[in-house]
Motif scaffolding. Structure first.
Motif, mmCIF file in Angstrom:
data_model
loop_
_atom_site.group_PDB
_atom_site.id
_atom_site.type_symbol
_atom_site.label_atom_id
_atom_site.label_comp_id
_atom_site.label_asym_id
_atom_site.label_seq_id
_atom_site.Cartn_x
_atom_site.Cartn_y
_atom_site.Cartn_z
ATOM 1 N N GLN A 236 0.848 -1.199 0.000
ATOM 2 C CA GLN A 236 0.000 0.000 0.000
ATOM 3 C C GLN A 236 0.881 1.246 0.000
ATOM 4 N N MET A 237 0.253 2.376 -0.324
ATOM 5 C CA MET A 237 0.966 3.652 -0.278
ATOM 6 C C MET A 237 1.529 3.859 1.135
ATOM 7 N N HIS A 238 2.700 4.400 1.252
ATOM 8 C CA HIS A 238 3.403 4.684 2.507
ATOM 9 C C HIS A 238 3.921 3.420 3.215
ATOM 10 N N ASP A 239 3.718 2.247 2.625
ATOM 11 C CA ASP A 239 4.239 1.038 3.263
ATOM 12 C C ASP A 239 5.760 1.075 3.286
ATOM 13 N N PHE A 263 12.809 3.555 0.609
ATOM 14 C CA PHE A 263 11.420 3.803 0.181
ATOM 15 C C PHE A 263 11.026 5.234 0.546
ATOM 16 N N CYS A 264 11.954 6.161 0.322
ATOM 17 C CA CYS A 264 11.725 7.544 0.754
ATOM 18 C C CYS A 264 10.707 8.270 -0.118
ATOM 19 N N ALA A 265 10.475 7.791 -1.327
ATOM 20 C CA ALA A 265 9.682 8.552 -2.305
ATOM 21 C C ALA A 265 8.285 8.891 -1.802
ATOM 22 N N ASP A 266 7.672 7.998 -1.004
ATOM 23 C CA ASP A 266 6.355 8.377 -0.461
ATOM 24 C C ASP A 266 6.358 8.329 1.071
ATOM 25 N N CYS A 267 7.477 8.780 1.632
ATOM 26 C CA CYS A 267 7.603 8.798 3.096
ATOM 27 C C CYS A 267 6.594 9.777 3.704
ATOM 28 N N ASN A 268 5.924 9.336 4.746
ATOM 29 C CA ASN A 268 4.926 10.184 5.429
ATOM 30 C C ASN A 268 5.237 10.337 6.912
#
Ligand code: SF4
Length: 333
Positions: A236-239, A263-268
């Motif tokens: 999933q997104m942010h996983d 996996f920094c590209a969608d880090c939250n």
């Protein structure tokens, strides 16, 4: 239905914390303490003298007030970490106050004190716990953690499972230390509904990290594929974890590949340390003195927004081989 999970999608949409790379920040990890009842080699520097343990941690009331501001910004998930979060004498008070916020509340623990707090978890509807466990061998547990609590941790994991909690087991895989156990960990998922997460060994101050000690995502999966038929599951997104399942098993496995495949590209994610500093990345050198500003009675919202804006694109803007950072126990992992 978990009421907190129920409201999650709306709160994600309303989050207003964006960094300069367009990443939404809606996940806050709060370290409740930099103290621990274990001394794991990858977390606690071998020379404890290297750590300045905080003498003035955030109080329970401060944690609640600061967390509330983050939730007002749209944070939809809070994870409590440490040190060992359940070691804090007022942890029940903290759990009760944070559970009132419209945000999912999760805990990462070493498992030793779970039986003392399980009724509180049930009462507050905290149904998901991450338990750190790096070995299934009692003598090795003593070597890695410097403490003899293996059987207690194991019985508490079974206690959680018997009460239908969602249990993730976090195993830091270190070459030459415990990489020979990934098969046994994966085998656990065959009959138990546990979610094993293999975590690549990461560098922190004083933990004697070397690239050669990292058992990488690829190595983990190719080793497991020798013994198991693995199905790739959707991420999933942010996983942070790349998920798999051993065919026909009750649980799942996953790899957190921070070093080999970041996996920094969608880090939250944002972090608050036990001494009240905000880190916009696990590896950020810079920290914002949120507690200092809060104790002066100032509005901390601009500082939070600025801290998020200053986030680097990946790995705190640092070179993994020459990182300047605090020890893992001081950050909260
Ligand atoms: S290294 Fe930093 S930016 Fe990358 S995923 Fe981890 S916390 Fe986020």
């Amino acid at each position: 239905m978990d009421k907190r999970l129920d409201i999650k999608p709306n709160t994600i949409n309303k989050s207003t914390l964006y960094d300069n790379f367009g990443r939404v920040h809606n996940y806050l990890r709060i370290s409740l303490t930099d103290k621990c009842n274990l001394s794991c080699s990858y977390c606690m520097p071998s020379e404890k003298g290297l750590i300045n343990f905080t003498k003035n941690p955030m109080s329970a009331a401060e944690i609640y007030e600061i967390a509330k501001i983050f939730v007002d910004f749209g944070v939809s998930k809070i994870r409590l970490t440490g040190g060992e979060p359940l070691l804090r004498p007022d942890c029940q008070e903290i759990l009760e106050s944070l559970a009132k916020l419209p945000s999912e509340l999760c805990i990462t623990t070493n498992g030793i004190l779970i039986d003392k707090h399980i009724d509180t978890f049930k009462h507050l509807n905290i149904r998901s716990l991450n338990v750190s466990l790096d070995t299934l061998k009692e003598d090795r547990f003593l070597k890695i953690t410097n403490k003899n609590h293996f059987l207690k941790v194991l019985s508490n994991i079974h206690l959680l499972l018997s009460e239908n909690f969602h249990v993730k087991l976090n195993m830091v895989v270190m070459k030459g230390i415990n990489d020979d156990e990934i098969f046994e960990f994966a085998k656990l998922t065959k009959d138990l509904p546990v979610h094993v997460r293999f975590i690549e060994f990461m560098p922190f101050h004083g933990n004697e990290w070397e690239n050669g000690k990292v058992f990488s995502y690829k190595e983990i999966i190719s080793s497991l594929e020798k013994d198991f038929e693995l199905d790739k599951l959707d991420d999933q997104m942010h996983d942070t974890a790349k998920k798999y399942q051993v065919k026909g098993s009750k649980g799942t496995i996953a790899v957190i590949s921070t070093i080999s495949t970041p996996f920094c590209a969608d880090c939250n994610r944002m972090r608050l340390t036990a001494d009240g500093k905000m880190k916009n990345c696990l590896f950020s050198k810079g920290e914002a003195d949120i507690i200092g500003e809060f104790r002066k009675g100032n509005d901390i919202k601009p500082m939070i927004e600025q801290c998020v804006k200053l986030k680097f694109e990946s790995m705190g803007g640092q070179n993994i081989n020459s990182l300047e950072n605090r020890s893992m126990i001081q950050i909260g992992g």
